[in-house]
Design a protein around this motif. Structure first.
Motif, PDB file in Angstrom:
ATOM      1  N   PRO A  56      43.581 -22.618 -43.149  1.00 52.19           N
ATOM      2  CA  PRO A  56      43.107 -23.029 -41.825  1.00 52.19           C
ATOM      3  C   PRO A  56      41.925 -22.198 -41.330  1.00 52.19           C
ATOM      4  CG  PRO A  56      45.112 -21.754 -41.618  1.00 52.19           C
ATOM      5  CD  PRO A  56      44.901 -21.987 -43.089  1.00 52.19           C
ATOM      6  N   VAL A  57      41.138 -22.822 -40.473  1.00 55.10           N
ATOM      7  CA  VAL A  57      40.037 -22.149 -39.787  1.00 55.10           C
ATOM      8  C   VAL A  57      40.642 -21.329 -38.647  1.00 55.10           C
ATOM      9  CG1 VAL A  57      37.943 -22.482 -38.419  1.00 55.10           C
ATOM     10  CG2 VAL A  57      38.453 -24.046 -40.299  1.00 55.10           C
ATOM     11  N   ILE A  58      40.254 -20.053 -38.558  1.00 53.94           N
ATOM     12  CA  ILE A  58      40.724 -19.228 -37.444  1.00 53.94           C
ATOM     13  C   ILE A  58      39.590 -18.828 -36.502  1.00 53.94           C
ATOM     14  CG2 ILE A  58      42.757 -18.399 -38.680  1.00 53.94           C
ATOM     15  CD1 ILE A  58      41.214 -15.697 -39.023  1.00 53.94           C
ATOM     16  N   ASP A  59      38.350 -19.084 -36.931  1.00 55.75           N
ATOM     17  CA  ASP A  59      37.210 -18.773 -36.063  1.00 55.75           C
ATOM     18  C   ASP A  59      36.017 -19.610 -36.495  1.00 55.75           C
ATOM     19  OD1 ASP A  59      36.051 -17.078 -33.926  1.00 55.75           O
ATOM     20  OD2 ASP A  59      34.736 -16.398 -35.538  1.00 55.75           O
ATOM     21  N   VAL A  60      35.239 -20.053 -35.510  1.00 53.98           N
ATOM     22  CA  VAL A  60      34.027 -20.838 -35.757  1.00 53.98           C
ATOM     23  C   VAL A  60      32.913 -20.279 -34.880  1.00 53.98           C
ATOM     24  CG1 VAL A  60      32.907 -23.090 -35.505  1.00 53.98           C
ATOM     25  CG2 VAL A  60      35.279 -22.965 -36.267  1.00 53.98           C
ATOM     26  N   SER A  61      31.737 -20.150 -35.464  1.00 47.57           N
ATOM     27  CA  SER A  61      30.557 -19.767 -34.708  1.00 47.57           C
ATOM     28  C   SER A  61      29.384 -20.578 -35.235  1.00 47.57           C
ATOM     29  CB  SER A  61      30.269 -18.273 -34.863  1.00 47.57           C
ATOM     30  OG  SER A  61      29.068 -17.939 -34.202  1.00 47.57           O
ATOM     31  N   ASP A  77      23.472 -25.737 -46.733  1.00 45.68           N
ATOM     32  CA  ASP A  77      23.626 -24.630 -47.674  1.00 45.68           C
ATOM     33  C   ASP A  77      24.866 -23.848 -47.254  1.00 45.68           C
ATOM     34  OD1 ASP A  77      21.321 -25.371 -48.976  1.00 45.68           O
ATOM     35  OD2 ASP A  77      20.073 -23.820 -48.057  1.00 45.68           O
ATOM     36  N   THR A  78      25.751 -23.573 -48.211  1.00 43.54           N
ATOM     37  CA  THR A  78      27.022 -22.906 -47.927  1.00 43.54           C
ATOM     38  C   THR A  78      27.257 -21.787 -48.930  1.00 43.54           C
ATOM     39  OG1 THR A  78      27.893 -25.069 -47.240  1.00 43.54           O
ATOM     40  CG2 THR A  78      29.495 -23.296 -47.539  1.00 43.54           C
ATOM     41  N   TRP A  79      27.763 -20.638 -48.461  1.00 42.88           N
ATOM     42  CA  TRP A  79      28.006 -19.487 -49.316  1.00 42.88           C
ATOM     43  C   TRP A  79      29.159 -18.655 -48.744  1.00 42.88           C
ATOM     44  CZ3 TRP A  79      24.092 -20.155 -45.915  1.00 42.88           C
ATOM     45  CH2 TRP A  79      23.985 -19.232 -44.880  1.00 42.88           C
ATOM     46  N   VAL A  89      34.997 -15.579 -44.989  1.00 38.66           N
ATOM     47  CA  VAL A  89      34.005 -16.079 -44.039  1.00 38.66           C
ATOM     48  C   VAL A  89      32.950 -16.830 -44.836  1.00 38.66           C
ATOM     49  CG1 VAL A  89      32.319 -15.488 -42.257  1.00 38.66           C
ATOM     50  CG2 VAL A  89      34.416 -14.111 -42.511  1.00 38.66           C
ATOM     51  N   TYR A  90      32.775 -18.099 -44.489  1.00 42.34           N
ATOM     52  CA  TYR A  90      31.777 -18.946 -45.133  1.00 42.34           C
ATOM     53  C   TYR A  90      30.560 -19.029 -44.222  1.00 42.34           C
ATOM     54  CZ  TYR A  90      35.723 -20.376 -48.021  1.00 42.34           C
ATOM     55  OH  TYR A  90      36.805 -20.379 -48.864  1.00 42.34           O
ATOM     56  N   GLY A  91      29.370 -18.916 -44.813  1.00 39.78           N
ATOM     57  CA  GLY A  91      28.133 -19.049 -44.063  1.00 39.78           C
ATOM     58  C   GLY A  91      27.516 -20.413 -44.302  1.00 39.78           C
ATOM     59  N   SER A 104      22.980 -22.912 -37.745  1.00 38.44           N
ATOM     60  CA  SER A 104      23.474 -21.863 -38.628  1.00 38.44           C
ATOM     61  C   SER A 104      24.804 -21.380 -38.071  1.00 38.44           C
ATOM     62  CB  SER A 104      22.482 -20.703 -38.725  1.00 38.44           C
ATOM     63  OG  SER A 104      22.315 -20.096 -37.457  1.00 38.44           O
ATOM     64  N   GLY A 105      25.630 -20.833 -38.944  1.00 40.13           N
ATOM     65  CA  GLY A 105      26.891 -20.333 -38.448  1.00 40.13           C
ATOM     66  C   GLY A 105      27.859 -19.951 -39.536  1.00 40.13           C
ATOM     67  N   THR A 106      29.096 -19.690 -39.098  1.00 37.13           N
ATOM     68  CA  THR A 106      30.158 -19.281 -39.999  1.00 37.13           C
ATOM     69  C   THR A 106      31.484 -19.902 -39.577  1.00 37.13           C
ATOM     70  OG1 THR A 106      30.692 -17.320 -38.679  1.00 37.13           O
ATOM     71  CG2 THR A 106      29.089 -17.025 -40.477  1.00 37.13           C
TER      72      THR A 106
END
Length: 144
Positions: A56-61, A77-79, A89-91, A104-106
């Motif tokens: 699960p996602v616990i934080d989004v920015s 683009d994802t890393w 944490v995915y960027g 942009s975000g994570t």
């Protein structure tokens, strides 16, 4: 460091009355990019869930820099931005057809048991994933 590149054509249903992509759609695009990255790294979300583990996602920015409109094709683009054995944490960067950064975000994820929803250590529960995520984190740090 591996970066998954995903292209998505903006559909009419993803836009508001002005033809601008609704802010909620970017999270869906991040999920698409994240799934593509996981496959690029040699894994599968579906197989993860079949094994009794959820992420699960616990934080989004997300930071919105410019609008995307109906009919455009975006590049996502994802890393792996960061990883500590428990949290990944995915960027993300989302570009328009003119190669201009739009978002942009994570997103931050933990893994949990699908029955109890209790957090699990990726290092212990998914040692193959852990090894790859550690390598990706190190390469990201070296990149800079």
């Amino acid at each position: 460091m591996k970066i998954a590149t995903t292209h998505v054509q903006v559909r009419y249903a993803e836009t508001d009355q002005m033809g601008v992509v609704h802010h909620s759609q970017y999270l869906i695009w991040c999920e698409i990019g994240r799934s593509d990255l996981i496959e690029l790294l040699g894994f599968s979300y579906a197989k993860l869930e079949e094994s009794g583990v959820l992420a699960p996602v616990i934080d989004v920015s997300l930071s919105y820099k410019r609008s995307v409109r109906y009919g455009e094709t975006v590049r996502i683009d994802t890393w792996i931005d960061d990883y500590n054995g428990l949290r990944a944490v995915y960027g993300y960067e989302i570009y328009n057809e003119d190669n201009r950064l739009c978002v942009s975000g994570t997103t931050t994820h933990v893994i949990v048991d699908s029955q109890s929803f209790r957090p699990r250590s990726m290092k212990k529960q998914l040692p193959e994933w852990h090894e790859v995520y550690e390598r990706e984190k190190k390469q990201n740090e070296e990149r800079g």
